[in-house]
Design a protein around this motif. Structure first.
Motif, mmCIF file in Angstrom:
data_model
loop_
_atom_site.group_PDB
_atom_site.id
_atom_site.type_symbol
_atom_site.label_atom_id
_atom_site.label_comp_id
_atom_site.label_asym_id
_atom_site.label_seq_id
_atom_site.Cartn_x
_atom_site.Cartn_y
_atom_site.Cartn_z
ATOM 1 N N GLN A 78 0.823 -1.196 0.000
ATOM 2 C CA GLN A 78 0.000 0.000 0.000
ATOM 3 C C GLN A 78 0.861 1.250 0.000
ATOM 4 O OE1 GLN A 78 -3.173 -0.144 2.973
ATOM 5 N NE2 GLN A 78 -3.186 -2.363 2.837
ATOM 6 N N GLN A 79 1.969 1.213 0.768
ATOM 7 C CA GLN A 79 2.871 2.361 0.810
ATOM 8 C C GLN A 79 3.462 2.625 -0.568
ATOM 9 O OE1 GLN A 79 6.626 1.737 2.703
ATOM 10 N NE2 GLN A 79 6.770 3.836 3.447
ATOM 11 N N HIS A 80 3.870 1.546 -1.245
ATOM 12 C CA HIS A 80 4.465 1.711 -2.570
ATOM 13 C C HIS A 80 3.457 2.317 -3.542
ATOM 14 C CE1 HIS A 80 6.961 0.863 -6.065
ATOM 15 N NE2 HIS A 80 5.919 0.300 -6.630
ATOM 16 N N GLU A 81 2.215 1.812 -3.518
ATOM 17 C CA GLU A 81 1.186 2.338 -4.411
ATOM 18 C C GLU A 81 0.925 3.815 -4.145
ATOM 19 O OE1 GLU A 81 -2.135 -0.177 -3.713
ATOM 20 O OE2 GLU A 81 -1.268 -1.922 -4.731
ATOM 21 N N GLU A 82 0.889 4.198 -2.870
ATOM 22 C CA GLU A 82 0.646 5.596 -2.525
ATOM 23 C C GLU A 82 1.811 6.477 -2.961
ATOM 24 O OE1 GLU A 82 -0.946 9.138 -0.988
ATOM 25 O OE2 GLU A 82 -1.826 7.248 -1.665
ATOM 26 N N LEU A 83 3.037 5.996 -2.762
ATOM 27 C CA LEU A 83 4.213 6.768 -3.172
ATOM 28 C C LEU A 83 4.222 6.983 -4.680
ATOM 29 C CD1 LEU A 83 7.083 5.268 -0.983
ATOM 30 C CD2 LEU A 83 6.226 7.620 -0.925
ATOM 31 N N VAL A 84 3.943 5.930 -5.430
ATOM 32 C CA VAL A 84 3.922 6.052 -6.885
ATOM 33 C C VAL A 84 2.856 7.055 -7.312
ATOM 34 C CG1 VAL A 84 3.394 4.840 -9.037
ATOM 35 C CG2 VAL A 84 4.868 3.764 -7.333
ATOM 36 N N THR A 171 20.866 14.760 -0.644
ATOM 37 C CA THR A 171 20.539 14.231 -1.961
ATOM 38 C C THR A 171 19.555 13.080 -1.831
ATOM 39 O OG1 THR A 171 22.707 14.843 -2.854
ATOM 40 C CG2 THR A 171 21.477 13.152 -4.041
ATOM 41 N N ILE A 172 18.569 13.047 -2.732
ATOM 42 C CA ILE A 172 17.618 11.942 -2.784
ATOM 43 C C ILE A 172 17.782 11.243 -4.131
ATOM 44 C CG2 ILE A 172 15.212 11.225 -2.645
ATOM 45 C CD1 ILE A 172 14.584 13.814 -1.187
ATOM 46 N N GLY A 173 18.062 9.943 -4.085
ATOM 47 C CA GLY A 173 18.147 9.131 -5.292
ATOM 48 C C GLY A 173 17.057 8.077 -5.293
ATOM 49 N N LEU A 174 17.092 7.214 -6.295
ATOM 50 C CA LEU A 174 16.121 6.126 -6.387
ATOM 51 C C LEU A 174 16.624 4.898 -5.630
ATOM 52 C CD1 LEU A 174 15.016 6.301 -10.131
ATOM 53 C CD2 LEU A 174 13.948 7.359 -8.135
ATOM 54 N N ASP A 175 15.689 4.090 -5.129
ATOM 55 C CA ASP A 175 16.061 2.880 -4.391
ATOM 56 C C ASP A 175 16.998 1.988 -5.200
ATOM 57 O OD1 ASP A 175 14.549 3.595 -2.196
ATOM 58 O OD2 ASP A 175 12.786 2.462 -2.818
ATOM 59 N N LEU A 176 16.793 1.945 -6.510
ATOM 60 C CA LEU A 176 17.574 1.007 -7.316
ATOM 61 C C LEU A 176 19.045 1.383 -7.433
ATOM 62 C CD1 LEU A 176 17.955 2.395 -10.382
ATOM 63 C CD2 LEU A 176 15.528 1.844 -10.491
ATOM 64 N N VAL A 177 19.448 2.611 -7.037
ATOM 65 C CA VAL A 177 20.873 2.955 -7.102
ATOM 66 C C VAL A 177 21.667 2.186 -6.054
ATOM 67 C CG1 VAL A 177 20.336 5.269 -7.931
ATOM 68 C CG2 VAL A 177 20.809 4.937 -5.498
ATOM 69 N N GLY A 194 30.169 14.160 5.260
ATOM 70 C CA GLY A 194 29.308 15.020 6.068
ATOM 71 C C GLY A 194 27.973 15.334 5.436
ATOM 72 N N GLY A 195 27.741 14.834 4.212
ATOM 73 C CA GLY A 195 26.455 15.048 3.573
ATOM 74 C C GLY A 195 25.448 13.980 3.977
ATOM 75 N N ALA A 196 24.289 13.982 3.332
ATOM 76 C CA ALA A 196 23.247 12.994 3.633
ATOM 77 C C ALA A 196 22.641 12.515 2.321
ATOM 78 C CB ALA A 196 22.165 13.604 4.529
ATOM 79 N N PHE A 197 22.332 11.220 2.279
ATOM 80 C CA PHE A 197 21.789 10.617 1.064
ATOM 81 C C PHE A 197 20.653 9.685 1.453
ATOM 82 C CE2 PHE A 197 21.453 7.789 -2.537
ATOM 83 C CZ PHE A 197 21.811 8.555 -3.628
ATOM 84 N N ARG A 198 19.502 9.844 0.799
ATOM 85 C CA ARG A 198 18.361 8.973 1.034
ATOM 86 C C ARG A 198 17.797 8.508 -0.305
ATOM 87 N NH1 ARG A 198 14.798 11.661 6.029
ATOM 88 N NH2 ARG A 198 16.503 11.715 7.549
ATOM 89 N N THR A 199 16.988 7.469 -0.259
ATOM 90 C CA THR A 199 16.397 6.955 -1.496
ATOM 91 C C THR A 199 14.894 6.771 -1.359
ATOM 92 O OG1 THR A 199 16.739 4.611 -0.928
ATOM 93 C CG2 THR A 199 18.536 5.743 -2.080
ATOM 94 N N VAL A 200 14.217 6.840 -2.515
ATOM 95 C CA VAL A 200 12.770 6.622 -2.602
ATOM 96 C C VAL A 200 12.494 5.743 -3.823
ATOM 97 C CG1 VAL A 200 12.091 8.785 -1.476
ATOM 98 C CG2 VAL A 200 12.494 8.741 -3.941
ATOM 99 N N ALA A 201 11.259 5.292 -3.936
ATOM 100 C CA ALA A 201 10.888 4.420 -5.055
ATOM 101 C C ALA A 201 10.853 5.169 -6.382
ATOM 102 C CB ALA A 201 9.534 3.776 -4.785
ATOM 103 N N ALA A 202 10.460 6.448 -6.362
ATOM 104 C CA ALA A 202 10.347 7.223 -7.597
ATOM 105 C C ALA A 202 10.528 8.696 -7.285
ATOM 106 C CB ALA A 202 8.987 6.987 -8.249
ATOM 107 N N LEU A 203 10.987 9.456 -8.282
ATOM 108 C CA LEU A 203 11.170 10.895 -8.140
ATOM 109 C C LEU A 203 10.526 11.604 -9.326
ATOM 110 C CD1 LEU A 203 14.885 11.139 -6.920
ATOM 111 C CD2 LEU A 203 12.873 11.922 -5.672
#
Length: 325
Positions: A78-84, A171-177, A194-203
């Motif tokens: 459900q989370q993935h569907e909502e994010l997409v 920076t935000i990248g995709l999960d697949l990276v 010292g930076g920060a990097f996070r990922t999501v399913a889609a951008l």
């Protein structure tokens, strides 16, 4: 509990209480948790809608907890569907804004606060200048999956310039990276510096925000080689900053020793996660594994930190997504 999971804090508490004590009814849950029965009823309605509880086959009129692993999988779906859905909506809004800006103002003249940069070289020169001028922060969307060697080299060079001056870099990248060694090395170097990097399913699309005063977005998100628009009008920057912060809050952290990307849990850690997912307490899980409860709590605390989670329940969700349980 993260709102992206569709749960409120009390929902999570009620779910965990029902998991640990399935014999409790609504009134007993309300008494044990010290809240009004109506609030428990509202929680059960939400949990039922999320398919985390279901009607009892043994006792009509009562709810029973869905198996935790199955519940995790359902929440993740459900989370993935909502994010997409949200990403597609955001992408549509942002691309519409880009098309309007690219077309210029009245009479075809460039809109105020918009500069057109034609070609990749012009974009790279502007990024380098913005890196030199940045004073507080640089925020980046990095869509498109694995990045080219040239793009990663340029990004690492610009990151080094701003990090050396104490400028925050997120920076935000995709999960697949996480599966691409080159991009993963870049993200680890960014975090180590010292930076920060996070990922999501889609951008939505590529974007760079500098000091919340300038933004670079592609003229055509489908063909970034055409160049970019450099935006500086506050009315254009504010919604892009809000978009970034919303995505950042829903993204999965990537630590300096990123667990989700490459860490393989030990058999003891897998067994502990499995037992806790089945409803065992720290004490009973420790007994099954022939370790002390203190050791079980220490292992779980380490896993929560490694997974970048904010609670045991969220750690369980992420562990399930990674196939650890």
């Amino acid at each position: 509990m993260s709102v992206t999971l569709g749960l409120e804090e009390l929902d999570q508490t009620v779910y965990e209480e029902m998991l640990a004590r399935p014999e409790l009814g609504l009134a007993e849950l309300a008494g044990r948790l010290g809240v009004e029965p109506d609030r428990i009823r509202d929680c059960l309605d939400r949990l039922f809608a999320l398919r985390l509880v279901q009607a009892s086959f043994e006792t009509p009129g009562r709810f029973t907890v869905v198996d935790p692993v199955l519940g995790m999988q359902r929440l993740l779906e459900q989370q993935h569907e909502e994010l997409v859905r949200r990403h597609r909506q955001a992408a549509g809004h942002q691309q519409a804004l880009v098309r309007i800006l690219a077309g210029g103002g009245a009479g075809g003249r460039p809109a105020e606060g918009v500069e057109r940069l034609t070609g990749l070289d012009a974009v790279q020169r502007r990024l380098e200048r913005l890196a030199l001028e940045a004073r507080t922060e640089v925020l980046t969307f990095m869509p498109g999956g694995p990045q080219s060697a040239a793009a990663l080299e340029a990004a690492e060079r610009n990151d080094a310039l701003v990090l050396a001056r104490g400028v925050a870099v997120r920076t935000i990248g995709l999960d697949l990276v996480r599966e691409d060694p080159a991009t993963l090395r870049y993200s680890r170097a960014l975090v180590a510096g010292g930076g920060a990097f996070r990922t999501v399913a889609a951008l939505p699309t590529r974007m760079v925000l500098v000091d919340r005063t300038h933004a670079l977005v592609p003229i055509d998100p489908a063909d970034t080689r055409q160049g970019a628009l450099c935006l500086s009008a506050p009315g254009m920057i504010a919604p892009l900053v809000a978009l970034f912060e919303r995505e950042w809050g829903a993204a999965v952290p990537l630590g300096a020793d990123p667990s989700e990307a490459g860490y393989v849990p030990t058999e003891q850690e897998r067994s502990l996660l499995s037992l806790l997912a089945q409803g065992h307490t720290d004490e009973s899980a420790a007994g099954q594994l022939h370790i002390s409860a203190r050791t079980a709590r220490r292992i779980m605390a380490s896993l929560i930190e490694r997974l970048g989670a904010r609670s045991r329940f969220e750690a369980g969700l992420r562990a399930a997504r990674l196939g650890w349980v």
